[in-house]
Design a protein around this motif. Sequence first.
Motif, PDB file in Angstrom:
ATOM      1  N   GLY A  74       1.459   3.802  13.131  1.00 38.68           N
ATOM      2  CA  GLY A  74       0.255   3.165  13.660  1.00 38.68           C
ATOM      3  C   GLY A  74      -0.840   3.089  12.620  1.00 38.68           C
ATOM      4  O   GLY A  74      -1.528   2.064  12.476  1.00 38.68           O
ATOM      5  N   VAL A  75      -1.009   4.157  11.855  1.00 36.51           N
ATOM      6  CA  VAL A  75      -2.017   4.180  10.793  1.00 36.51           C
ATOM      7  C   VAL A  75      -1.668   3.177   9.692  1.00 36.51           C
ATOM      8  O   VAL A  75      -2.549   2.459   9.183  1.00 36.51           O
ATOM      9  N   ALA A  76      -0.399   3.110   9.314  1.00 34.35           N
ATOM     10  CA  ALA A  76       0.017   2.177   8.265  1.00 34.35           C
ATOM     11  C   ALA A  76      -0.270   0.733   8.676  1.00 34.35           C
ATOM     12  O   ALA A  76      -0.765  -0.074   7.869  1.00 34.35           O
ATOM     13  N   PHE A  77       0.030   0.403   9.928  1.00 28.92           N
ATOM     14  CA  PHE A  77      -0.257  -0.947  10.406  1.00 28.92           C
ATOM     15  C   PHE A  77      -1.755  -1.241  10.325  1.00 28.92           C
ATOM     16  O   PHE A  77      -2.174  -2.328   9.921  1.00 28.92           O
ATOM     17  N   GLN A  78      -2.568  -0.264  10.735  1.00 27.16           N
ATOM     18  CA  GLN A  78      -4.002  -0.523  10.735  1.00 27.16           C
ATOM     19  C   GLN A  78      -4.566  -0.604   9.322  1.00 27.16           C
ATOM     20  O   GLN A  78      -5.425  -1.452   9.043  1.00 27.16           O
ATOM     21  N   LEU A  79      -4.097   0.237   8.424  1.00 25.79           N
ATOM     22  CA  LEU A  79      -4.545   0.132   7.032  1.00 25.79           C
ATOM     23  C   LEU A  79      -4.188  -1.228   6.447  1.00 25.79           C
ATOM     24  O   LEU A  79      -4.959  -1.805   5.666  1.00 25.79           O
ATOM     25  N   THR A  80      -3.026  -1.739   6.834  1.00 27.38           N
ATOM     26  CA  THR A  80      -2.627  -3.082   6.387  1.00 27.38           C
ATOM     27  C   THR A  80      -3.617  -4.124   6.897  1.00 27.38           C
ATOM     28  O   THR A  80      -4.051  -5.017   6.150  1.00 27.38           O
ATOM     29  N   ASN A  81      -3.982  -4.012   8.163  1.00 26.45           N
ATOM     30  CA  ASN A  81      -4.970  -4.939   8.728  1.00 26.45           C
ATOM     31  C   ASN A  81      -6.314  -4.804   8.037  1.00 26.45           C
ATOM     32  O   ASN A  81      -7.002  -5.803   7.777  1.00 26.45           O
ATOM     33  N   PHE A  82      -6.734  -3.568   7.747  1.00 30.03           N
ATOM     34  CA  PHE A  82      -8.015  -3.356   7.068  1.00 30.03           C
ATOM     35  C   PHE A  82      -8.029  -4.051   5.710  1.00 30.03           C
ATOM     36  O   PHE A  82      -9.029  -4.668   5.329  1.00 30.03           O
ATOM     37  N   LEU A  83      -6.920  -3.929   4.982  1.00 32.78           N
ATOM     38  CA  LEU A  83      -6.858  -4.545   3.662  1.00 32.78           C
ATOM     39  C   LEU A  83      -6.835  -6.066   3.769  1.00 32.78           C
ATOM     40  O   LEU A  83      -7.535  -6.766   3.029  1.00 32.78           O
ATOM     41  N   ARG A  84      -6.066  -6.579   4.722  1.00 29.62           N
ATOM     42  CA  ARG A  84      -5.990  -8.034   4.910  1.00 29.62           C
ATOM     43  C   ARG A  84      -7.328  -8.618   5.349  1.00 29.62           C
ATOM     44  O   ARG A  84      -7.689  -9.739   4.971  1.00 29.62           O
ATOM     45  N   ASP A  85      -8.082  -7.863   6.162  1.00 31.81           N
ATOM     46  CA  ASP A  85      -9.288  -8.391   6.807  1.00 31.81           C
ATOM     47  C   ASP A  85     -10.585  -7.921   6.159  1.00 31.81           C
ATOM     48  O   ASP A  85     -11.634  -7.931   6.808  1.00 31.81           O
ATOM     49  N   VAL A  86     -10.540  -7.507   4.909  1.00 33.94           N
ATOM     50  CA  VAL A  86     -11.744  -6.985   4.254  1.00 33.94           C
ATOM     51  C   VAL A  86     -12.906  -7.960   4.386  1.00 33.94           C
ATOM     52  O   VAL A  86     -14.035  -7.576   4.712  1.00 33.94           O
TER      53      VAL A  86
ATOM     54  N   ASP B  96      -1.747   0.896  -2.575  1.00 38.66           N
ATOM     55  CA  ASP B  96      -0.908   2.054  -2.896  1.00 38.66           C
ATOM     56  C   ASP B  96      -1.037   3.128  -1.825  1.00 38.66           C
ATOM     57  O   ASP B  96      -0.038   3.752  -1.415  1.00 38.66           O
ATOM     58  N   LEU B  97      -2.250   3.349  -1.362  1.00 44.78           N
ATOM     59  CA  LEU B  97      -2.495   4.330  -0.310  1.00 44.78           C
ATOM     60  C   LEU B  97      -1.747   3.943   0.967  1.00 44.78           C
ATOM     61  O   LEU B  97      -1.111   4.782   1.623  1.00 44.78           O
ATOM     62  N   THR B  98      -1.801   2.676   1.302  1.00 47.32           N
ATOM     63  CA  THR B  98      -1.144   2.192   2.520  1.00 47.32           C
ATOM     64  C   THR B  98       0.366   2.317   2.419  1.00 47.32           C
ATOM     65  O   THR B  98       1.040   2.726   3.375  1.00 47.32           O
ATOM     66  N   ARG B  99       0.914   1.988   1.266  1.00 49.32           N
ATOM     67  CA  ARG B  99       2.367   2.108   1.092  1.00 49.32           C
ATOM     68  C   ARG B  99       2.809   3.565   1.217  1.00 49.32           C
ATOM     69  O   ARG B  99       3.917   3.840   1.708  1.00 49.32           O
ATOM     70  N   ALA B 100       1.987   4.487   0.793  1.00 59.70           N
ATOM     71  CA  ALA B 100       2.323   5.907   0.934  1.00 59.70           C
ATOM     72  C   ALA B 100       2.416   6.292   2.409  1.00 59.70           C
ATOM     73  O   ALA B 100       3.277   7.104   2.799  1.00 59.70           O
ATOM     74  N   VAL B 101       1.563   5.706   3.243  1.00 60.51           N
ATOM     75  CA  VAL B 101       1.615   6.005   4.674  1.00 60.51           C
ATOM     76  C   VAL B 101       2.859   5.389   5.303  1.00 60.51           C
ATOM     77  O   VAL B 101       3.468   5.978   6.206  1.00 60.51           O
ATOM     78  N   TYR B 102       3.275   4.215   4.836  1.00 61.02           N
ATOM     79  CA  TYR B 102       4.540   3.648   5.311  1.00 61.02           C
ATOM     80  C   TYR B 102       5.695   4.594   4.994  1.00 61.02           C
ATOM     81  O   TYR B 102       6.626   4.742   5.800  1.00 61.02           O
ATOM     82  N   ARG B 103       5.641   5.235   3.832  1.00 58.09           N
ATOM     83  CA  ARG B 103       6.703   6.183   3.479  1.00 58.09           C
ATOM     84  C   ARG B 103       6.681   7.396   4.410  1.00 58.09           C
ATOM     85  O   ARG B 103       7.736   7.954   4.746  1.00 58.09           O
ATOM     86  N   GLU B 104       5.491   7.800   4.848  1.00 61.27           N
ATOM     87  CA  GLU B 104       5.395   8.879   5.838  1.00 61.27           C
ATOM     88  C   GLU B 104       6.064   8.467   7.150  1.00 61.27           C
ATOM     89  O   GLU B 104       6.699   9.282   7.828  1.00 61.27           O
ATOM     90  N   ALA B 105       5.908   7.219   7.505  1.00 58.35           N
ATOM     91  CA  ALA B 105       6.388   6.733   8.803  1.00 58.35           C
ATOM     92  C   ALA B 105       7.884   6.455   8.825  1.00 58.35           C
ATOM     93  O   ALA B 105       8.538   6.603   9.865  1.00 58.35           O
ATOM     94  N   GLU B 106       8.452   6.080   7.690  1.00 61.33           N
ATOM     95  CA  GLU B 106       9.819   5.554   7.662  1.00 61.33           C
ATOM     96  C   GLU B 106      10.875   6.469   8.276  1.00 61.33           C
ATOM     97  O   GLU B 106      11.769   5.986   8.998  1.00 61.33           O
ATOM     98  N   PRO B 107      10.854   7.785   8.047  1.00 65.82           N
ATOM     99  CA  PRO B 107      11.908   8.623   8.656  1.00 65.82           C
ATOM    100  C   PRO B 107      11.947   8.543  10.183  1.00 65.82           C
ATOM    101  O   PRO B 107      12.982   8.819  10.792  1.00 65.82           O
TER     102      PRO B 107
END
Length: 335
Positions: A176-188, A236-247
């Motif tokens: 959920g956090v990774a999705f929102q960080l993605t939106n934050f970056l897209r919608d700056v 880079d920060l957002t991709r790290a959160v995706y890695r947290e989520a992947e398992p």
Amino acid sequence: MTHRELDAAGITDPVLRAAYTRCRLLNARHGRTYFLATRLLPADRRPAVHALYGFARWADDIVDDLGADATPTERAAALSRLDEQLRRALTGLRPADEPVVLALADTAARYAIEPAHFTDFMASMRSDLTVTDYATYDDLRAYMHGSAAVIGLQMLPVLGTVTSRARAAPHAAALGVAFQLTNFLRDVGEDLDRGRIYLPADLLAAHGVERALLTWSRRTGRHDPRITAALRAAEDLTRAVYREAEPGLAMLDPAARPCIRTAYVLYRNILDAIADDGYAVLHRRATVSRRRRAIVAADGLARVLAARLAARGAAAHRTSPAPCRNDTHPAKEAG
């Protein structure tokens, strides 16, 4: 298709059916990526996901899109009314008048979703009325617990897991956090127009960026290497959160896994689109091409079919009669 989903979920009351249909329309209209992924869920689970999305979208619209001339006081009052309706509906004091709340309360009851997840969500929505930036990533994570992590936690009972829910929960929250960080970056740029900056101030400052520079870039359409470096760091920060989520993907019920994996891939593709567009998010919104979306959706559909075939095979194995066994040992026959 809506009727089939509602029938599959056992939702027969006409008022409830209308409420869920309203939520589905909100999802289809505003959550293109999310809606596409939801189509890969078993039909009986889709209405619940639409209800969770529809309520979140409704609250977010009060904060951001109630009307250009709506005052902060009017937004706060509307959010309070929604919060009160939600509280009464979740505790069974009275049915909600607002369709999205009615559908949400029904979903919460059907799947025994923790009421605290909705309380935390509303707290983050209220903070959007007054908070315009975040000093550190820790500060932003505290906000995103209510605005994003709890969305993943709300989804878990609907999706189902093959492990304990407690084990899957941190990964669901991270997604959920990774999705929102993605939106934050897209919608700056769009968020800046509303007076908000969701990228942490310390991350921006590490690259020499502050609000004034972002505003200048947004207003003039000009680029600055410091902004590009800061946005790359946010990626880079957002991709790290995706890695947290992947398992957590492998911990989901196989029937739900293709849906969430598709959403996972499509949202990560937004990061790819941002990078490919030169981090120009202050000037235009990066989008995933229709062709790419179709390819990912087709892969998701193939996974759905494979999961269904596997489930049918397992069911057939469980229900087939045991093979005849000859327990007579040759040595015993000889004796």
